[in-house]
Design an enzyme around this catalytic site. Structure first.
Site, PDB file in Angstrom:
ATOM      1  N   VAL A  11     -33.419  28.671  12.693  1.00 26.76           N
ATOM      2  CA  VAL A  11     -34.871  28.683  12.490  1.00 26.76           C
ATOM      3  C   VAL A  11     -35.593  29.270  13.702  1.00 26.76           C
ATOM      4  CG1 VAL A  11     -36.911  27.191  12.256  1.00 26.76           C
ATOM      5  CG2 VAL A  11     -34.919  26.816  10.808  1.00 26.76           C
ATOM      6  N   ASN A 208     -37.413  20.432  -0.671  1.00 31.00           N
ATOM      7  CA  ASN A 208     -35.948  20.567  -0.666  1.00 31.00           C
ATOM      8  C   ASN A 208     -35.284  19.626  -1.666  1.00 31.00           C
ATOM      9  OD1 ASN A 208     -35.805  22.663   1.065  1.00 31.00           O
ATOM     10  ND2 ASN A 208     -34.735  21.588   2.713  1.00 31.00           N
ATOM     11  N   LEU A 250     -31.164  27.827 -10.797  1.00 31.00           N
ATOM     12  CA  LEU A 250     -30.530  27.331 -12.020  1.00 31.00           C
ATOM     13  C   LEU A 250     -29.166  28.002 -12.184  1.00 31.00           C
ATOM     14  CD1 LEU A 250     -33.449  27.097 -14.644  1.00 31.00           C
ATOM     15  CD2 LEU A 250     -32.352  25.238 -13.391  1.00 31.00           C
ATOM     16  N   ALA A 252     -25.295  27.288 -12.155  1.00 29.06           N
ATOM     17  CA  ALA A 252     -24.281  26.226 -12.118  1.00 29.06           C
ATOM     18  C   ALA A 252     -23.140  26.655 -11.208  1.00 29.06           C
ATOM     19  CB  ALA A 252     -23.780  25.965 -13.525  1.00 29.06           C
ATOM     20  N   GLY A 253     -22.471  25.685 -10.617  1.00 31.22           N
ATOM     21  CA  GLY A 253     -21.361  26.016  -9.721  1.00 31.22           C
ATOM     22  C   GLY A 253     -20.708  24.763  -9.180  1.00 31.22           C
ATOM     23  N   CYS A 260     -29.138  21.939   5.177  1.00 33.10           N
ATOM     24  CA  CYS A 260     -30.435  21.346   4.816  1.00 33.10           C
ATOM     25  C   CYS A 260     -30.402  20.415   3.609  1.00 33.10           C
ATOM     26  CB  CYS A 260     -31.457  22.452   4.589  1.00 33.10           C
ATOM     27  SG  CYS A 260     -31.900  23.290   6.129  1.00 33.10           S
ATOM     28  N   LYS A 263     -28.607  16.886   3.838  1.00 38.88           N
ATOM     29  CA  LYS A 263     -29.206  15.975   4.836  1.00 38.88           C
ATOM     30  C   LYS A 263     -30.652  15.639   4.478  1.00 38.88           C
ATOM     31  CE  LYS A 263     -31.116  18.819   8.596  1.00 38.88           C
ATOM     32  NZ  LYS A 263     -32.544  18.641   8.424  1.00 38.88           N
TER      33      LYS A 263
HETATM   34  P1  NAD Z   1     -29.589  25.048  14.782  1.00 42.27           P
HETATM   35  O1  NAD Z   1     -28.587  24.032  15.118  1.00 42.27           O
HETATM   36  O2  NAD Z   1     -29.158  26.382  14.253  1.00 42.27           O
HETATM   37  O3  NAD Z   1     -30.516  25.356  16.059  1.00 42.27           O
HETATM   38  C1  NAD Z   1     -31.064  24.374  16.867  1.00 42.27           C
HETATM   39  C2  NAD Z   1     -31.044  24.864  18.319  1.00 42.27           C
HETATM   40  O4  NAD Z   1     -31.733  23.909  19.136  1.00 42.27           O
HETATM   41  C3  NAD Z   1     -29.648  25.024  18.900  1.00 42.27           C
HETATM   42  O5  NAD Z   1     -29.496  26.341  19.385  1.00 42.27           O
HETATM   43  C4  NAD Z   1     -29.608  23.992  20.027  1.00 42.27           C
HETATM   44  O6  NAD Z   1     -28.824  24.421  21.121  1.00 42.27           O
HETATM   45  C5  NAD Z   1     -31.070  23.875  20.377  1.00 42.27           C
HETATM   46  N1  NAD Z   1     -31.434  22.636  21.081  1.00 42.27           N
HETATM   47  C6  NAD Z   1     -31.023  21.367  20.844  1.00 42.27           C
HETATM   48  N2  NAD Z   1     -31.614  20.519  21.697  1.00 42.27           N
HETATM   49  C7  NAD Z   1     -32.417  21.260  22.496  1.00 42.27           C
HETATM   50  C8  NAD Z   1     -33.269  20.958  23.587  1.00 42.27           C
HETATM   51  N3  NAD Z   1     -33.421  19.696  24.029  1.00 42.27           N
HETATM   52  N4  NAD Z   1     -33.920  21.969  24.191  1.00 42.27           N
HETATM   53  C9  NAD Z   1     -33.777  23.245  23.781  1.00 42.27           C
HETATM   54  N5  NAD Z   1     -32.981  23.587  22.757  1.00 42.27           N
HETATM   55  C10 NAD Z   1     -32.315  22.609  22.109  1.00 42.27           C
HETATM   56  O7  NAD Z   1     -30.593  24.359  13.747  1.00 42.27           O
HETATM   57  P2  NAD Z   1     -31.496  25.078  12.636  1.00 42.27           P
HETATM   58  O8  NAD Z   1     -30.677  25.352  11.434  1.00 42.27           O
HETATM   59  O9  NAD Z   1     -32.259  26.161  13.267  1.00 42.27           O
HETATM   60  O10 NAD Z   1     -32.474  23.885  12.245  1.00 42.27           O
HETATM   61  C11 NAD Z   1     -33.501  23.445  13.109  1.00 42.27           C
HETATM   62  C12 NAD Z   1     -34.463  22.574  12.310  1.00 42.27           C
HETATM   63  O11 NAD Z   1     -35.061  23.355  11.273  1.00 42.27           O
HETATM   64  C13 NAD Z   1     -33.814  21.389  11.602  1.00 42.27           C
HETATM   65  O12 NAD Z   1     -34.725  20.331  11.564  1.00 42.27           O
HETATM   66  C14 NAD Z   1     -33.589  21.912  10.190  1.00 42.27           C
HETATM   67  O13 NAD Z   1     -33.540  20.885   9.236  1.00 42.27           O
HETATM   68  C15 NAD Z   1     -34.828  22.767   9.997  1.00 42.27           C
HETATM   69  N6  NAD Z   1     -34.691  23.853   9.007  1.00 42.27           N
HETATM   70  C16 NAD Z   1     -33.538  24.558   8.939  1.00 42.27           C
HETATM   71  C17 NAD Z   1     -33.447  25.598   8.015  1.00 42.27           C
HETATM   72  C18 NAD Z   1     -32.177  26.405   7.888  1.00 42.27           C
HETATM   73  O14 NAD Z   1     -32.018  27.086   6.872  1.00 42.27           O
HETATM   74  N7  NAD Z   1     -31.293  26.385   8.849  1.00 42.27           N
HETATM   75  C19 NAD Z   1     -34.539  25.901   7.176  1.00 42.27           C
HETATM   76  C20 NAD Z   1     -35.707  25.170   7.307  1.00 42.27           C
HETATM   77  C21 NAD Z   1     -35.773  24.132   8.224  1.00 42.27           C
END
Ligand code: NAD
Length: 431
Positions: A11, A208, A250, A252-253, A260, A263
Site C-alpha cells: 500500500v 471487504n 462472482l 467460483a473457485g 486482506c 484477516k
Molecule cells: P506490507 O506488509 O506490504 O507493508 C507494510 C510496511 O510497513 C512494511 O514494509 C514494513 O516494513 C513497514 N513497517 C512496519 N512497521 C513500521 C514502522 N514502525 N515504521 C516504518 N515502517 C514500518 O503491508 P500492506 O499490504 O501494504 O498493508 C498495509 C496496510 O494496508 C494493512 O493495514 C492492510 O490491511 C491495508 N491494505 C492492504 C491492501 C493490500 O492489498 N495489500 C489493500 C488495502 C489496504
C-alpha cells in the site's frame, strides 16, 4: 503538497508513488533498512504491474524519496500517512501494535501542526486511540488532526486503482484537515466522501467483508450447480448482468485468500462482537470458504485415490494473478495439503516462486521457470491461481508430459466441453 508515508509495503509504496506521479513531494518511510536501501538503489521489493516505471520516473524528478527515519519523514511533510501492517491475532482481532508504535514515533517528531492520516485497515474507533496516543507522546504539544483514509486498491491492479479510484473516503473529526485532504486527492478526479472517522473506518471492513461474501455466495452456488448439473459460470453471467448484483467477484473457485480478505473478515466479526452484535452471516462466509478448499482436495483424492508417492504439477502459487504476494494464498494452502498427504509437487508461478519458497517445505517441491515443464512425469495437473498465461498452456504438450491426462482446475480457466473433446479427465468448480 509535502507528504510522507510511513510503511513502504504494497500500500505505502504504490500510494506514495501515485501521489508523486500527480505532483506531490513524497517521502516513503520504512523501518526495514534493507528495503529502504534497495529502493534507494533503484530496486523494487514487490511485483506490481506498471509500478517500476513510475517509481523510477518520480525518483528522477526528485518528487519521491526513501528513508528509514520516521522523524525525517514527519519533519519534511505537512501530511503523514500511516500504511503499516495490521495483522490478525490468534483470536481474529487486529494487532494494532504497529499503528501504536508509529503514532508514538510521529508524535515524538512533531514540532508543528500535522495531519496524520490512517491508511491501514483498522477497527472502528482506532482513530480515537491514535489521537489520544499522539497527544500523550507529543512533547512539543503542537496541534494536529487525525484523519481516516482507508485504501481500496487491489494488488495486481494497484497503480490503476490508485490513479483512478472508484471513491476516496475521508473520515474527519473537524473541518480543518478537509481542504488539504481534498487538495491531495483532487488530481485523481474521483468522488470524495467526507464523513466521520468511525464511519470511514467501518466502510473499509464493510466493503471487504461484502466482497468476501460475494465470493462465498458464488462458491456455495457452485456446489449446488455441481449437484444439479448446472454451470456456475452461466449462472454468474445470468445474475451478474443485473446491475444491482454486478458480475465482478462472482468467479467460483478454491476460495479467497490474500493478506486482506481473511484477516479483515475475522477482524470485522470480532469488531461486531465487541460492539454487541454476533455477525453470524460472516462466520458462514468463512465456513464456506474453508469448505471450498476441502471440497477441491476431495475432488483430487476421489480421482487419484492415494496421494502418497503421486507427483502433482501445480500451476500458480500467488493468492491471485498479477501479484507475487503469497500471504494466505489458497494455492499455498493447497500445496501444503497435497504435501501432507504424501504427494510430491512440481510447481510454477510467473512471479511468486521466490516468496513461496519459505512457506513450503524444501523436500518434495520442485520449482520450474517454465509452466510447460510442470506436467513432466506428473500423475495430474492442478490450476491453483488464475494467471492469464495459464490459459495459453499448450494442452497437447502438457498431456504428453503427464502419465495420465488429468487436470483439476481450481480457477475454471478451461472449457469443460473442449477439454473432454481433447481427451482430458477434467474437473473444475461448479461446472
Ligand atoms: P506490507 O506488509 O506490504 O507493508 C507494510 C510496511 O510497513 C512494511 O514494509 C514494513 O516494513 C513497514 N513497517 C512496519 N512497521 C513500521 C514502522 N514502525 N515504521 C516504518 N515502517 C514500518 O503491508 P500492506 O499490504 O501494504 O498493508 C498495509 C496496510 O494496508 C494493512 O493495514 C492492510 O490491511 C491495508 N491494505 C492492504 C491492501 C493490500 O492489498 N495489500 C489493500 C488495502 C489496504
Amino acid at each position: 503538497m509535502k507528504l510522507s508515508i510511513i510503511g513502504t509495503g504494497y500500500v505505502g509504496l504504490v500510494t506514495g508513488t501515485c501521489f508523486a506521479e500527480v505532483g506531490h513531494h513524497v517521502f516513503c518511510v520504512d523501518n526495514d533498512a534493507a528495503k529502504v536501501k534497495m529502493l534507494q538503489g533503484g530496486g523494487i521489493p514487490i511485483y506490481e504491474p506498471g509500478l517500476e516505471e513510475i517509481v523510477k520516473k518520480n525518483v528522477a524528478a526528485g518528487r519521491l524519496k526513501f528513508t528509514s527515519s520516521t522523524a525525517e519523514g514527519v519533519q519534511e511533510s505537512d501530511v503523514i500517512f500511516i500504511a503499516v501492517p495490521t495483522p490478525p491475532q490468534p483470536d481474529g482481532s487486529v494487532d494494532l501494535s504497529y499503528i501504536e508504535r508509529v503514532a508514538r514515533d510521529i508524535a515524538a517528531a512533531m514540532t508543528s501542526y500535522k495531519i496524520v492520516v490512517d491508511k491501514s485497515t483498522v477497527p472502528v474507533k482506532t482513530g480515537e486511540k491514535v489521537a489520544e496516543t499522539i497527544k500523550r507522546y507529543c512533547a512539543a504539544k503542537v496541534e494536529f488532526d487525525v484523519v481516516s483514509n482507508p485504501e481500496f486498491l487491489r494488488e495486481g491492479f494497484a497503480v490503476g486503482d490508485l490513479m483512478h479510484p472508484d471513491r476516496v473516503v475521508i473520515g474527519v473529526r473537524s473541518q480543518r484537515p478537509v481542504a488539504a485532504m481534498k487538495e491531495i486527492y483532487t488530481p485523481f478526479q474521483a468522488p470524495i466522501i467526507v464523513t466521520d472517522i468511525n464511519s470511514a473506518e467501518l466502510i473499509k471492513h464493510a466493503a471487504n467483508s461484502f466482497l468476501a461474501l460475494k465470493i462465498s455466495y458464488i462458491n456455495a452456488l457452485a456446489n449446488i450447480c455441481e449437484a444439479a448439473g448446472a454451470n456456475v459460470q452461466e449462472v454468474a453471467h445470468g445474475i451478474g448482468l443485473d446491475e444491482r448484483i454486478g458480475r465482478r467477484f462472482l468467479n467460483a473457485g478454491i476460495g479467497f485468500g490474500g493478506s486482506c480478505f481473511p484477516k479483515d473478515l475475522s477482524a470485522f466479526i470480532k469488531i461486531s462482537e465487541q460492539v454487541g452484535y454476533d455477525f453470524k452471516l460472516l462466520r458462514e462466509v468463512q465456513r464456506i470458504n474453508a469448505d471450498q478448499m476441502e471440497r477441491f482436495v476431495k475432488k483430487i483424492t476421489d480421482t487419484l485415490w492415494v496421494l502418497k508417492d503421486k507427483k502433482i504439477g501445480v500451476l500458480g502459487l500467488a493468492f491471485k494473478q498479477n501479484t507475487d504476494d503469497v500471504r494466505s494464498s489458497p494455492a499455498i494452502d493447497l500445496c501444503q495439503k497435497l504435501l501432507k498427504d504424501g504427494a510430491t509437487l512440481r510447481v510454477h508461478d510467473p512471479k511468486a516462486m521466490a516468496k513461496a519458497r519459505p512457506l513450503l517445505p524444501e523436500k518434495g517441491v520442485t520449482y520450474l521457470n517454465d509452466m510447460h515443464a510442470v506436467a513432466e512425469g506428473c500423475d495430474a495437473l492442478v490450476v491453483a491461481t488464475e494467471w492469464d498465461e495459464f490459459k495459453q498452456l499448450d494442452l497437447a504438450r502438457a498431456k504428453k508430459g503427464l502419465t495420465h491426462p488429468i487436470l483439476f482446475d481450481g480457477r475454471n480457466l478451461f472449457d469443460p466441453a473442449e477439454m473432454e473433446k481433447l481427451g482430458w479427465i477434467y474437473k473444475s468448480v461448479g461446472r
